[in-house]
Design an enzyme around this catalytic site. Structure first.
Site, PDB file in Angstrom:
ATOM      1  N   TYR A  15       0.821  -1.210   0.000  1.00 41.09           N
ATOM      2  CA  TYR A  15       0.000   0.000   0.000  1.00 41.09           C
ATOM      3  C   TYR A  15       0.857   1.263   0.000  1.00 41.09           C
ATOM      4  CZ  TYR A  15      -4.263  -2.650   0.608  1.00 41.09           C
ATOM      5  OH  TYR A  15      -5.323  -3.485   0.390  1.00 41.09           O
ATOM      6  N   GLY A  17       4.586   1.233  -0.909  1.00 40.64           N
ATOM      7  CA  GLY A  17       5.545   1.172  -2.020  1.00 40.64           C
ATOM      8  C   GLY A  17       4.886   1.423  -3.375  1.00 40.64           C
ATOM      9  N   ASP A  37       9.040  -7.274  -5.213  1.00 44.82           N
ATOM     10  CA  ASP A  37       8.344  -7.881  -4.077  1.00 44.82           C
ATOM     11  C   ASP A  37       8.542  -9.386  -4.156  1.00 44.82           C
ATOM     12  OD1 ASP A  37       5.652  -6.627  -2.335  1.00 44.82           O
ATOM     13  OD2 ASP A  37       6.096  -8.776  -2.263  1.00 44.82           O
ATOM     14  N   ARG A 262      -6.356  26.395  17.271  1.00 44.47           N
ATOM     15  CA  ARG A 262      -5.358  25.580  17.985  1.00 44.47           C
ATOM     16  C   ARG A 262      -5.746  24.103  17.958  1.00 44.47           C
ATOM     17  NH1 ARG A 262      -5.886  28.652  23.494  1.00 44.47           N
ATOM     18  NH2 ARG A 262      -8.026  28.328  22.800  1.00 44.47           N
ATOM     19  N   PHE A 274     -10.249   3.413  15.542  1.00 49.05           N
ATOM     20  CA  PHE A 274      -9.343   3.464  14.394  1.00 49.05           C
ATOM     21  C   PHE A 274      -8.830   2.077  14.037  1.00 49.05           C
ATOM     22  CE2 PHE A 274      -6.734   4.767  18.141  1.00 49.05           C
ATOM     23  CZ  PHE A 274      -5.817   3.716  18.176  1.00 49.05           C
ATOM     24  N   CYS A 278      -1.206   1.016  10.686  1.00 51.80           N
ATOM     25  CA  CYS A 278      -0.187   1.816  11.380  1.00 51.80           C
ATOM     26  C   CYS A 278      -0.469   2.201  12.828  1.00 51.80           C
ATOM     27  CB  CYS A 278       0.080   3.079  10.583  1.00 51.80           C
ATOM     28  SG  CYS A 278       1.123   2.763   9.164  1.00 51.80           S
ATOM     29  N   PHE A 340     -11.175  -0.646   6.640  1.00 48.44           N
ATOM     30  CA  PHE A 340     -10.970   0.109   7.889  1.00 48.44           C
ATOM     31  C   PHE A 340     -11.337   1.575   7.749  1.00 48.44           C
ATOM     32  CE2 PHE A 340      -7.088   2.738   7.696  1.00 48.44           C
ATOM     33  CZ  PHE A 340      -6.525   2.312   6.498  1.00 48.44           C
ATOM     34  N   ARG A 446     -20.704   5.632  11.969  1.00 54.16           N
ATOM     35  CA  ARG A 446     -19.839   6.689  11.416  1.00 54.16           C
ATOM     36  C   ARG A 446     -20.548   8.037  11.354  1.00 54.16           C
ATOM     37  NH1 ARG A 446     -14.322   5.243  10.277  1.00 54.16           N
ATOM     38  NH2 ARG A 446     -14.307   3.023   9.889  1.00 54.16           N
TER      39      ARG A 446
HETATM   40  C1  UDX Z   1       3.298  -0.059   5.223  1.00 53.70           C
HETATM   41  C2  UDX Z   1       4.560   0.642   5.694  1.00 53.70           C
HETATM   42  O1  UDX Z   1       5.581   0.587   4.736  1.00 53.70           O
HETATM   43  C3  UDX Z   1       4.986   0.152   6.978  1.00 53.70           C
HETATM   44  O2  UDX Z   1       5.832   1.096   7.521  1.00 53.70           O
HETATM   45  C4  UDX Z   1       3.859   0.012   7.874  1.00 53.70           C
HETATM   46  O3  UDX Z   1       4.341  -0.353   9.090  1.00 53.70           O
HETATM   47  C5  UDX Z   1       2.871  -0.956   7.355  1.00 53.70           C
HETATM   48  O4  UDX Z   1       2.400  -0.410   6.237  1.00 53.70           O
HETATM   49  P1  UDX Z   1       2.441  -1.486   3.455  1.00 53.70           P
HETATM   50  O5  UDX Z   1       2.921  -1.052   2.133  1.00 53.70           O
HETATM   51  O6  UDX Z   1       1.100  -1.026   3.871  1.00 53.70           O
HETATM   52  O7  UDX Z   1       3.533  -1.111   4.503  1.00 53.70           O
HETATM   53  O8  UDX Z   1       2.543  -3.034   3.697  1.00 53.70           O
HETATM   54  P2  UDX Z   1       2.151  -4.186   2.739  1.00 53.70           P
HETATM   55  O9  UDX Z   1       0.990  -3.789   1.894  1.00 53.70           O
HETATM   56  O10 UDX Z   1       2.087  -5.382   3.597  1.00 53.70           O
HETATM   57  O11 UDX Z   1       3.406  -4.283   1.739  1.00 53.70           O
HETATM   58  C6  UDX Z   1       4.663  -4.725   2.074  1.00 53.70           C
HETATM   59  C7  UDX Z   1       5.175  -5.587   0.938  1.00 53.70           C
HETATM   60  O12 UDX Z   1       6.530  -5.934   1.167  1.00 53.70           O
HETATM   61  C8  UDX Z   1       4.424  -6.919   0.761  1.00 53.70           C
HETATM   62  O13 UDX Z   1       3.880  -6.989  -0.536  1.00 53.70           O
HETATM   63  C9  UDX Z   1       5.494  -7.979   0.987  1.00 53.70           C
HETATM   64  O14 UDX Z   1       5.347  -9.119   0.170  1.00 53.70           O
HETATM   65  C10 UDX Z   1       6.750  -7.216   0.645  1.00 53.70           C
HETATM   66  N1  UDX Z   1       7.982  -7.796   1.200  1.00 53.70           N
HETATM   67  C11 UDX Z   1       8.069  -8.054   2.518  1.00 53.70           C
HETATM   68  C12 UDX Z   1       9.063  -8.022   0.362  1.00 53.70           C
HETATM   69  O15 UDX Z   1       8.983  -7.811  -0.836  1.00 53.70           O
HETATM   70  N2  UDX Z   1      10.222  -8.500   0.892  1.00 53.70           N
HETATM   71  C13 UDX Z   1      10.342  -8.793   2.200  1.00 53.70           C
HETATM   72  O16 UDX Z   1      11.400  -9.217   2.617  1.00 53.70           O
HETATM   73  C14 UDX Z   1       9.235  -8.565   3.031  1.00 53.70           C
HETATM   74  C1  UDX Z   2      -2.458   6.868   8.896  1.00 53.13           C
HETATM   75  C2  UDX Z   2      -1.908   8.292   8.895  1.00 53.13           C
HETATM   76  O1  UDX Z   2      -2.991   9.218   8.711  1.00 53.13           O
HETATM   77  C3  UDX Z   2      -0.867   8.465   7.802  1.00 53.13           C
HETATM   78  O2  UDX Z   2      -0.286   9.766   7.864  1.00 53.13           O
HETATM   79  C4  UDX Z   2       0.200   7.402   7.991  1.00 53.13           C
HETATM   80  O3  UDX Z   2       1.167   7.501   6.962  1.00 53.13           O
HETATM   81  C5  UDX Z   2      -0.383   6.012   8.015  1.00 53.13           C
HETATM   82  O4  UDX Z   2      -1.390   5.936   9.024  1.00 53.13           O
HETATM   83  P1  UDX Z   2      -4.238   5.535   7.448  1.00 53.13           P
HETATM   84  O5  UDX Z   2      -4.192   4.538   8.564  1.00 53.13           O
HETATM   85  O6  UDX Z   2      -4.069   5.057   6.053  1.00 53.13           O
HETATM   86  O7  UDX Z   2      -3.139   6.669   7.664  1.00 53.13           O
HETATM   87  O8  UDX Z   2      -5.644   6.312   7.493  1.00 53.13           O
HETATM   88  P2  UDX Z   2      -6.252   7.453   8.433  1.00 53.13           P
HETATM   89  O9  UDX Z   2      -7.010   8.367   7.583  1.00 53.13           O
HETATM   90  O10 UDX Z   2      -5.251   8.051   9.323  1.00 53.13           O
HETATM   91  O11 UDX Z   2      -7.312   6.654   9.304  1.00 53.13           O
HETATM   92  C6  UDX Z   2      -6.934   5.725  10.301  1.00 53.13           C
HETATM   93  C7  UDX Z   2      -8.154   5.243  11.051  1.00 53.13           C
HETATM   94  O12 UDX Z   2      -8.700   6.289  11.824  1.00 53.13           O
HETATM   95  C8  UDX Z   2      -9.288   4.754  10.152  1.00 53.13           C
HETATM   96  O13 UDX Z   2      -9.855   3.594  10.712  1.00 53.13           O
HETATM   97  C9  UDX Z   2     -10.273   5.894  10.160  1.00 53.13           C
HETATM   98  O14 UDX Z   2     -11.599   5.497   9.918  1.00 53.13           O
HETATM   99  C10 UDX Z   2     -10.093   6.406  11.569  1.00 53.13           C
HETATM  100  N1  UDX Z   2     -10.495   7.820  11.708  1.00 53.13           N
HETATM  101  C11 UDX Z   2      -9.820   8.800  11.054  1.00 53.13           C
HETATM  102  C12 UDX Z   2     -11.552   8.166  12.541  1.00 53.13           C
HETATM  103  O15 UDX Z   2     -12.187   7.291  13.167  1.00 53.13           O
HETATM  104  N2  UDX Z   2     -11.887   9.480  12.669  1.00 53.13           N
HETATM  105  C13 UDX Z   2     -11.221  10.471  12.021  1.00 53.13           C
HETATM  106  O16 UDX Z   2     -11.595  11.648  12.215  1.00 53.13           O
HETATM  107  C14 UDX Z   2     -10.163  10.118  11.179  1.00 53.13           C
END
Ligand code: UDX
Ligand code: UDX
Length: 474
Positions: A15, A17, A37, A262, A274, A278, A340, A446
């Site tokens: 998500y 990369g 990957d 603020r 949430f 992450c 989510f 929501r």
């Molecule tokens: C993100 C952020 O990069 C990370 O910091 C956060 O903690 C989790 O979310 P994301 O891109 O969302 O990662 O994760 P994911 O969709 O699981 O993608 C990671 C990819 O890395 C997978 O497709 C996995 O197969 C690949 N991978 C993992 C490799 O190619 N080599 C490895 O050694 C391990």
């Molecule tokens: C988060 C950070 O926003 C982003 O900067 C970081 O790089 C990765 O983690 P993400 O998890 O993709 O991003 O989505 P985000 O929009 O932050 O929402 C996280 C969760 O909080 C979701 O489940 C969302 O529904 C919830 N949320 C968000 C609420 O319940 N209320 C809000 O007002 C905002």
């Protein structure tokens, strides 16, 4: 010596990369970008001619892939080849919470980072910039440095510069976040390496938005940004419960406090808690680091953000069960939304998982609809969450998927909105109230629907953060 980047490799086509490299490719046509990957299925999907089959759903992503794929953006499993040819390597692999061993349940599992560092050490041709994109515990750069320089091979002839460049994109708005970021953060020591990475971003981002810090500040800032955002959601969710008890309206309270500059207006939507890959992981990591440094009060402070989040999710399941006369065994319940948040197909840590689990334990028959999540993925999440759950078999709830919301709602006892997909707003709620079994309930976790539209309809209506003043329905 100035460093020029002509060839980028990104390890991890997830998500983060995938979308990040797509946007870089769009703005840097002269740079060749290879996203690698180890998951060949995922790479196959990135290369699928039918853009509907991309492994990541993000609004706007398909257009960029269409434009750049095969020109300067490539997806491959050939990790060795593309590390060899890269001047700059992004590490964008996942860093889940450790399940076993030291720090289990809190610390991030860095085994994929370590693996990537070893591969870079082995295959990189030298004078390579390594960029941490994944969210990592503070000091991970030291580990990477140690590995790339000390592996059992010829790496001693090679030169590496390690930078931290955390990603702040949010899923669902990733392309816009990447195109117009609030800031780009680069942490590191080597001025030439920092300049080389900055030059990439300068192709579409203004210089004043590119912040440079020392590497530890950069690593920590990512954790803290997520912790602050999550804390805000737990805060507003705690207030939603007070609103329900007092008759205040969470939308009005959010608006009233958000007008204060603020505090600010964003990120004040109460909900079922949430999710995402992450927030929970990063706070657990922050707790782990705090404890490691003997800062127990700090650890306890951040723990409370997670405690509140779990409580909110459970609170909602309990309310649903209670409103349906304390028993949902054999009742038909339609679940709208499983991701989510809206505009993503990601289900990691989705509050829908725990809410559905609780309803299944109570014996509910769930009919689940999500516009983008693959039913197979929902099946995996629910199976995993029910595994080893002894209570489940007592009541034997069931889950099914549906593509036809109205058919699913026929004779249903309740409909629960769990994700804020906009299409749910436009459903014909009058018709829905007529086809459901009476007494029928809408649970809007929501606060998505417009109360004015629903209040005129004869149906029971619960929404998050709103004290129902209608005595008949309490
Ligand atoms: C993100 C952020 O990069 C990370 O910091 C956060 O903690 C989790 O979310 P994301 O891109 O969302 O990662 O994760 P994911 O969709 O699981 O993608 C990671 C990819 O890395 C997978 O497709 C996995 O197969 C690949 N991978 C993992 C490799 O190619 N080599 C490895 O050694 C391990
Ligand atoms: C988060 C950070 O926003 C982003 O900067 C970081 O790089 C990765 O983690 P993400 O998890 O993709 O991003 O989505 P985000 O929009 O932050 O929402 C996280 C969760 O909080 C979701 O489940 C969302 O529904 C919830 N949320 C968000 C609420 O319940 N209320 C809000 O007002 C905002």
């Amino acid at each position: 010596m100035s460093l020029k980047v002509k060839n980028i490799c990104c390890i991890g086509a997830g998500y983060v990369g995938g979308p990040t490299m797509a946007v870089i490719a769009k703005h840097c046509p002269k740079i060749q970008i290879n996203v690698v990957d180890l998951n060949s299925e995922r790479i196959k999907k990135w290369n699928d001619k039918n853009l509907e089959n991309l492994p990541v759903f993000e609004p706007g992503l398909d257009e960029i892939i269409k434009k750049c794929r095969g020109l300067n953006l490539h997806f491959s499993t050939d990790i060795k080849k593309h590390i060899e040819s890269a001047d700059l390597i992004f590490i964008s692999v996942n860093t889940p919470t450790k399940k076993t061993g030291v720090g289990a349940g809190f610390a991030s599992d860095l085994k994929w980072i370590e693996k990537s560092a070893r591969e870079i050490s082995k295959y990189a041709s030298g004078n390579t910039i390594i960029v941490e994109k994944s969210t990592l515990p503070v000091k991970t750069a030291s580990t990477i440095k140690e590995i790339v320089y000390s592996s059992n091979n010829s790496s001693h002839n090679k030169n590496f510069h390690i930078l931290s460049n955390p990603e702040f994109l949010a899923e669902g708005t990733a392309i816009n976040d990447l195109e117009n970021p609030d800031r780009v953060l680069i942490g590191g020591e080597n001025k030439n390496a920092i300049e080389a990475l900055s030059n990439i971003y300068l192709n579409w981002i203004k210089e004043e938005k590119i912040l440079t810090t020392n590497i530890w500040s950069s690593e920590l800032s990512k954790l803290i940004a997520n912790a602050f955002l999550a804390q805000r959601i737990s805060s507003i969710n705690s207030v939603s419960a007070i609103c329900e008890s007092t008759g205040a309206d969470i939308k009005e309270v959010s608006m009233a406090i958000g007008y204060d500059k603020r505090i600010g207006r964003d990120f004040l939507d109460a909900g079922p808690g949430f999710g995402g890959s992450c927030f929970k992981k990063d706070i657990l990591n922050l707790i782990y680091i705090s404890k490691h440094y003997g800062l127990d009060e700090v650890a306890n402070y951040w723990q409370q953000v997670l405690t509140m989040n779990n409580w909110q999710t459970r609170r909602i399941s309990r309310i649903i069960i209670e409103k349906l006369f304390g028993t949902i065994a054999d009742k038909k319940i339609v679940v709208l939304g499983f991701s989510f948040k809206a505009n993503t197909n990601d289900t990691r840590e989705s509050p829908a998982i725990n809410i559905c689990q609780e309803l299944l334990i109570e014996g509910g028959n769930l009919f689940i609809y999500d516009p983008k999540v693959d039913p197979l993925q929902i099946d995996i999440e629910l199976r995993e969450s029910m595994q080893g759950n002894n209570e489940y078999h007592i009541n034997e709830g069931s889950w099914n998927f549906t593509n036809d919301i109205y058919e699913a709602l026929t004779n249903a006892d309740a409909v629960i909105i769990l994700t804020e997909w906009q299409e749910f707003k436009n459903l014909n709620w009058l018709k829905i109230s007529q086809i459901m079994r009476r007494p029928a309930w809408i649970f809007d976790t929501r606060y998505l629907l417009n109360p004015k539209d629903i209040n005129s309809i004869d149906i029971n209506y619960w929404r998050i953060g709103y004290g129902n003043t209608n005595l008949d329905h309490n």
